[in-house]
Design an enzyme around this catalytic site. Structure first.
Site, PDB file in Angstrom:
ATOM      1  N   SER A 124      13.529 -59.833  81.980  1.00 39.98           N
ATOM      2  CA  SER A 124      13.968 -58.444  82.146  1.00 39.98           C
ATOM      3  C   SER A 124      13.232 -57.799  83.321  1.00 39.98           C
ATOM      4  CB  SER A 124      13.678 -57.655  80.879  1.00 39.98           C
ATOM      5  OG  SER A 124      14.230 -58.327  79.785  1.00 39.98           O
ATOM      6  N   ARG A 125      12.032 -58.298  83.602  1.00 37.90           N
ATOM      7  CA  ARG A 125      11.234 -57.707  84.689  1.00 37.90           C
ATOM      8  C   ARG A 125      11.798 -58.032  86.072  1.00 37.90           C
ATOM      9  NH1 ARG A 125       6.974 -58.358  80.771  1.00 37.90           N
ATOM     10  NH2 ARG A 125       5.771 -56.427  80.709  1.00 37.90           N
ATOM     11  N   GLY A 142      19.188 -65.331  79.297  1.00 31.48           N
ATOM     12  CA  GLY A 142      18.192 -65.977  78.440  1.00 31.48           C
ATOM     13  C   GLY A 142      18.300 -65.451  77.013  1.00 31.48           C
ATOM     14  N   HIS A 143      18.334 -64.106  76.884  1.00 33.11           N
ATOM     15  CA  HIS A 143      18.493 -63.521  75.546  1.00 33.11           C
ATOM     16  C   HIS A 143      19.821 -63.959  74.923  1.00 33.11           C
ATOM     17  CE1 HIS A 143      15.964 -60.266  77.517  1.00 33.11           C
ATOM     18  NE2 HIS A 143      15.235 -60.589  76.476  1.00 33.11           N
ATOM     19  N   LEU A 182      14.618 -66.462  84.075  1.00 33.81           N
ATOM     20  CA  LEU A 182      15.204 -65.142  83.820  1.00 33.81           C
ATOM     21  C   LEU A 182      14.221 -64.304  83.015  1.00 33.81           C
ATOM     22  CD1 LEU A 182      18.969 -65.832  83.067  1.00 33.81           C
ATOM     23  CD2 LEU A 182      17.821 -65.458  85.252  1.00 33.81           C
ATOM     24  N   MET A 210      13.297 -56.808  73.518  1.00 35.48           N
ATOM     25  CA  MET A 210      12.969 -55.448  73.974  1.00 35.48           C
ATOM     26  C   MET A 210      14.097 -54.930  74.866  1.00 35.48           C
ATOM     27  SD  MET A 210       8.885 -55.223  74.274  1.00 35.48           S
ATOM     28  CE  MET A 210       8.649 -56.075  75.804  1.00 35.48           C
TER      29      MET A 210
HETATM   30  O1  PAF Z   1       9.308 -61.289  73.750  1.00 34.88           O
HETATM   31  C1  PAF Z   1       9.611 -60.082  73.597  1.00 34.88           C
HETATM   32  O2  PAF Z   1      10.559 -59.570  74.186  1.00 34.88           O
HETATM   33  C2  PAF Z   1       8.735 -59.223  72.691  1.00 34.88           C
HETATM   34  O3  PAF Z   1       7.397 -59.574  72.797  1.00 34.88           O
HETATM   35  C3  PAF Z   1       9.205 -59.234  71.235  1.00 34.88           C
HETATM   36  C4  PAF Z   1       9.054 -60.611  70.603  1.00 34.88           C
HETATM   37  C5  PAF Z   1      10.650 -58.792  71.149  1.00 34.88           C
HETATM   38  C6  PAF Z   1       8.353 -58.265  70.400  1.00 34.88           C
HETATM   39  O4  PAF Z   1       8.464 -56.965  70.884  1.00 34.88           O
END
Ligand code: PAF
Length: 293
Positions: free
Chosen positions: A187-188, A36-37, A185, A30
């Protein structure tokens, strides 16, 4: 890196890559990317010829309008971070209308998996996640899809979704990435005030101590201790908690790592093992974390 805002265009690019025999790894996000991402994207780039990353704040998985409105949106910064990853990366940044041209009617059910922890707290959340993840699977047709273990229940839900829809996609679970002080980690985290950010590592510290206690204490005692330690943190550490700052733990549940059903004693988890999952409010931000026992 190639950015796409139109579903039809990224589908074309993916179809061409697949026609050339290339493998596809999907990393749904999102946005508001952090290390982490990036660890998921790097791993996907190592294991696949093409990585598809989605940056899409999925409105139908938010049951709280304020949380949706406040969810950080940092697309330009996200794209810069993705540019730094080695490999062929296609990034999908669709509008809500592009993702959902028709009103969403689909609903998914996950039985006991969604009757615990996040499920009762966030009605409709997992169905909303499943709808968008399936849509992303249909768009990217990936060989593998990458999810973080921080959202532990989401991972179990996605594995169940794969069984329900019978897609031959390998779900790759990736370990939590933590800040140096131990905070998972998320995003919040960027919404935390400096004072809240300073005390937030107490969540991980408390869970680590809980893992030590599990050697000699019952499940119920460990659960109670975690809830009361975080719940009374502001009393014990008043100097670090100005202006009514405090942790408000929503739940701490100890569950079988595979079925996610609560256990009452440590042996009950058997070979699956036990995991402790927590959700805590801090400074108006809902944080989650896990510990493996
Ligand atoms: O984990 C997330 O960031 C969300 O739940 C996902 C898997 C991208 C679905 O919107």
């Amino acid at each position: 890196m190639q950015k796409y805002t139109k579903v039809a265009e990224i589908k074309d690019a993916i179809a061409k890559a697949k026609a050339d025999g290339k493998t596809i790894g999907l990393v749904p996000t999102m946005g508001a990317l952090h290390e982490g991402h990036l660890s998921l994207i790097r791993r996907a780039a190592q294991e696949n010829d093409v990585v598809v990353v989605s940056l899409f704040v999925n409105p139908i998985q938010f049951n709280n309008k304020e949380d949706l409105a406040k969810y950080p949106r940092t697309v330009d910064a996200d794209l810069k971070l993705i540019e730094g990853v080695d490999g062929t990366v296609y990034v999908l940044v669709p509008s809500v209308e592009e993702m959902y041209p028709e009103p969403v009617k689909d609903e998914y059910h996950f039985g006991p998996l969604e009757e615990v922890m996040e499920g009762p707290q966030r009605p409709g959340h997992f169905s909303g996640v499943a709808v968008v993840v399936r849509r992303l699977f249909d768009i990217a047709t990936p060989d593998r899809a990458y999810f973080g273990e921080k959202d532990y229940q989401q991972l179990a839900i996605i594995r169940n979704l794969i069984e329900q829809i019978k897609y031959p996609i390998e779900i790759v679970a990736c370990p939590i990435v933590r800040a140096e002080d131990g905070l998972a980690l998320s995003s919040r985290n960027m919404r935390l005030s400096p004072a809240a950010r300073a005390i937030a590592p107490a969540i991980h510290d408390t869970l680590e101590q809980a893992a030590e206690m599990a050697e000699y204490e019952d499940v119920d005692d460990v659960k109670e201790w975690v809830m009361s330690t975080l719940g009374s943190f502001h009393e014990v550490n008043a100097d670090q908690c100005p202006d009514g700052l405090k942790f408000e733990p929503e739940y701490f549940e100890v569950v079988n790592a595979r079925t996610l059903q609560p256990i009452e004693n440590w042996d009950e988890a058997g070979d699956d093992g036990a995991v402790g999952c927590i959700a805590v409010w801090l400074d108006g931000v809902r944080l989650i974390d896990i510990v493996k026992f």
